[in-house]
Write an enzyme that holds these catalytic residues in place. Sequence first.
Site, PDB file in Angstrom:
ATOM      1  N   LYS A  49       0.721  -1.141  -0.007  1.00 44.29           N
ATOM      2  CA  LYS A  49       0.071   0.010   0.092  1.00 44.29           C
ATOM      3  C   LYS A  49       0.973   1.269  -0.069  1.00 44.29           C
ATOM      4  O   LYS A  49       0.490   2.485  -0.194  1.00 44.29           O
ATOM      5  CB  LYS A  49      -0.791   0.144   1.099  1.00 44.29           C
ATOM      6  CG  LYS A  49      -1.883  -1.041   1.533  1.00 44.29           C
ATOM      7  CD  LYS A  49      -2.397  -0.981   2.858  1.00 44.29           C
ATOM      8  CE  LYS A  49      -2.989  -2.424   3.145  1.00 44.29           C
ATOM      9  NZ  LYS A  49      -3.515  -2.498   4.598  1.00 44.29           N
ATOM     10  N   GLY A  50       2.213   0.981   0.240  1.00 45.53           N
ATOM     11  CA  GLY A  50       3.076   2.334   0.570  1.00 45.53           C
ATOM     12  C   GLY A  50       3.267   3.288  -0.658  1.00 45.53           C
ATOM     13  O   GLY A  50       3.521   4.497  -0.375  1.00 45.53           O
ATOM     14  N   ASP A 106       7.463   2.355  -2.496  1.00 45.37           N
ATOM     15  CA  ASP A 106       7.866   3.611  -1.651  1.00 45.37           C
ATOM     16  C   ASP A 106       9.257   3.563  -1.026  1.00 45.37           C
ATOM     17  O   ASP A 106       9.799   4.610  -1.230  1.00 45.37           O
ATOM     18  CB  ASP A 106       6.669   3.451  -0.619  1.00 45.37           C
ATOM     19  CG  ASP A 106       6.661   1.815   0.226  1.00 45.37           C
ATOM     20  OD1 ASP A 106       7.334   1.239  -0.266  1.00 45.37           O
ATOM     21  OD2 ASP A 106       6.005   1.918   1.259  1.00 45.37           O
ATOM     22  N   ASP A 109      14.524  -1.376   1.242  1.00 45.39           N
ATOM     23  CA  ASP A 109      15.491  -1.533   2.247  1.00 45.39           C
ATOM     24  C   ASP A 109      16.485  -2.952   1.999  1.00 45.39           C
ATOM     25  O   ASP A 109      17.437  -2.718   1.378  1.00 45.39           O
ATOM     26  CB  ASP A 109      14.697  -1.929   3.683  1.00 45.39           C
ATOM     27  CG  ASP A 109      15.543  -1.865   4.646  1.00 45.39           C
ATOM     28  OD1 ASP A 109      16.604  -1.334   4.768  1.00 45.39           O
ATOM     29  OD2 ASP A 109      14.781  -2.393   6.063  1.00 45.39           O
TER      30      ASP A 109
HETATM   31  P1  IMP Z   1      12.807  -4.826   1.816  1.00 45.37           P
HETATM   32  O1  IMP Z   1      11.947  -6.049   1.434  1.00 45.37           O
HETATM   33  O2  IMP Z   1      13.580  -5.031   3.132  1.00 45.37           O
HETATM   34  O3  IMP Z   1      13.471  -3.898   0.810  1.00 45.37           O
HETATM   35  O4  IMP Z   1      11.543  -3.787   2.596  1.00 45.37           O
HETATM   36  C1  IMP Z   1      10.503  -3.287   1.874  1.00 45.37           C
HETATM   37  C2  IMP Z   1       9.489  -3.123   2.659  1.00 45.37           C
HETATM   38  O5  IMP Z   1       9.538  -2.818   3.893  1.00 45.37           O
HETATM   39  C3  IMP Z   1       8.929  -1.707   2.090  1.00 45.37           C
HETATM   40  O6  IMP Z   1       7.849  -2.074   1.124  1.00 45.37           O
HETATM   41  C4  IMP Z   1       7.878  -1.251   3.246  1.00 45.37           C
HETATM   42  O7  IMP Z   1       6.753  -2.240   3.424  1.00 45.37           O
HETATM   43  C5  IMP Z   1       8.972  -1.862   4.560  1.00 45.37           C
HETATM   44  N1  IMP Z   1       9.873  -0.838   5.097  1.00 45.37           N
HETATM   45  C6  IMP Z   1      10.908  -0.837   5.067  1.00 45.37           C
HETATM   46  N2  IMP Z   1      11.644   0.388   5.530  1.00 45.37           N
HETATM   47  C7  IMP Z   1      10.446   1.028   5.954  1.00 45.37           C
HETATM   48  C8  IMP Z   1      10.401   2.397   6.670  1.00 45.37           C
HETATM   49  O8  IMP Z   1      11.230   2.993   6.795  1.00 45.37           O
HETATM   50  N3  IMP Z   1       9.297   2.732   6.717  1.00 45.37           N
HETATM   51  C9  IMP Z   1       8.096   2.040   6.444  1.00 45.37           C
HETATM   52  N4  IMP Z   1       8.099   0.892   5.869  1.00 45.37           N
HETATM   53  C10 IMP Z   1       9.414   0.573   5.619  1.00 45.37           C
HETATM   54 MG    MG Z   2       6.314  -1.301   0.105  1.00 43.65          MG
END
Ligand code: IMP
Ligand code: MG
Length: 185
Positions: A49-50, A106, A109
Site C-alpha cells: 500500500k505504501g 515507496d 530496504d
Molecule cells: P525490503 O524487502 O527490506 O526492501 O523492505 C521493503 C518493505 O519494507 C517496504 O515495501 C516497506 O513495506 C517496509 N519498510 C522498509 N523500510 C521502511 C520504513 O522506513 N518505513 C516504512 N516501511 C518500511
Molecule cells: Mg512497500
Amino acid sequence: MSKRLTFADREIDRTLFDADHIHRRILELGAAISRDYEGREIHIVAVLKGSIMVVADLIRAITVPVSVDFIAISSYGPEARQSGSVRLLKDLDESIEGRHVLVVEDVIDTGLTLSYILRTLRARRPASLEIATLLDKPAHRLIDLPIRYVGFTIPDCFVVGYGLDYQQRYRNLPFLATLRGDVLA
Ligand code: IMP
Ligand code: MG
C-alpha cells in the site's frame, strides 16, 4: 502551497522531507521518466500500500501515455523476510507481456520484497522492466537491484508518512518523517 501542517504526535521524531520538497522531487522524476520513455507507453505497477501517494503524484508528472496496475505483497515477518519469503496478496489485473513496465515502490530496504516482485514480473515477459522508488535505504541491502529512479537516498532510519506506515498508521501524513527510536525498540 507551503502551509505547514503540524501533526502533534509524540511518536514522530522529525520531518525528513516536507510536502513541497517531495513535490519538487516527484516533478523531477516525472520529467526524467517522460524524457526516457519518449515515444513509448508506460505501464506502471505500483506496489500496495505504501506507494499510493507517490504513484498518484508521479503519474500526474508524467507526460507520455501511462496505464496503472497494482500488486500487493506481504512478508511473513522478520525471520521469514531474511529468507526472502513473501506472499502475493493481490496480483495484477492485466497481462504485462510486451509492455514497458515501471515498478513504483515507496521504499527499498533489504531489496528482498522487490527482488521477489521482479522475479514474478520478469517471468511474464514484459518488453522492459524498470524500478522507481521514492526512498532508497542502501544500508541493509541484501540483494543488488538496478534501481533506475530514486527520489531520495536516506540513511538507515524508519520513515513514515506520504504513504509509508508504522503498524498501518501515519500513511496520511503529507510529509516524510522519522519515528522516535524508542517507539521502534
Ligand atoms: P525490503 O524487502 O527490506 O526492501 O523492505 C521493503 C518493505 O519494507 C517496504 O515495501 C516497506 O513495506 C517496509 N519498510 C522498509 N523500510 C521502511 C520504513 O522506513 N518505513 C516504512 N516501511 C518500511
Ligand atoms: Mg512497500
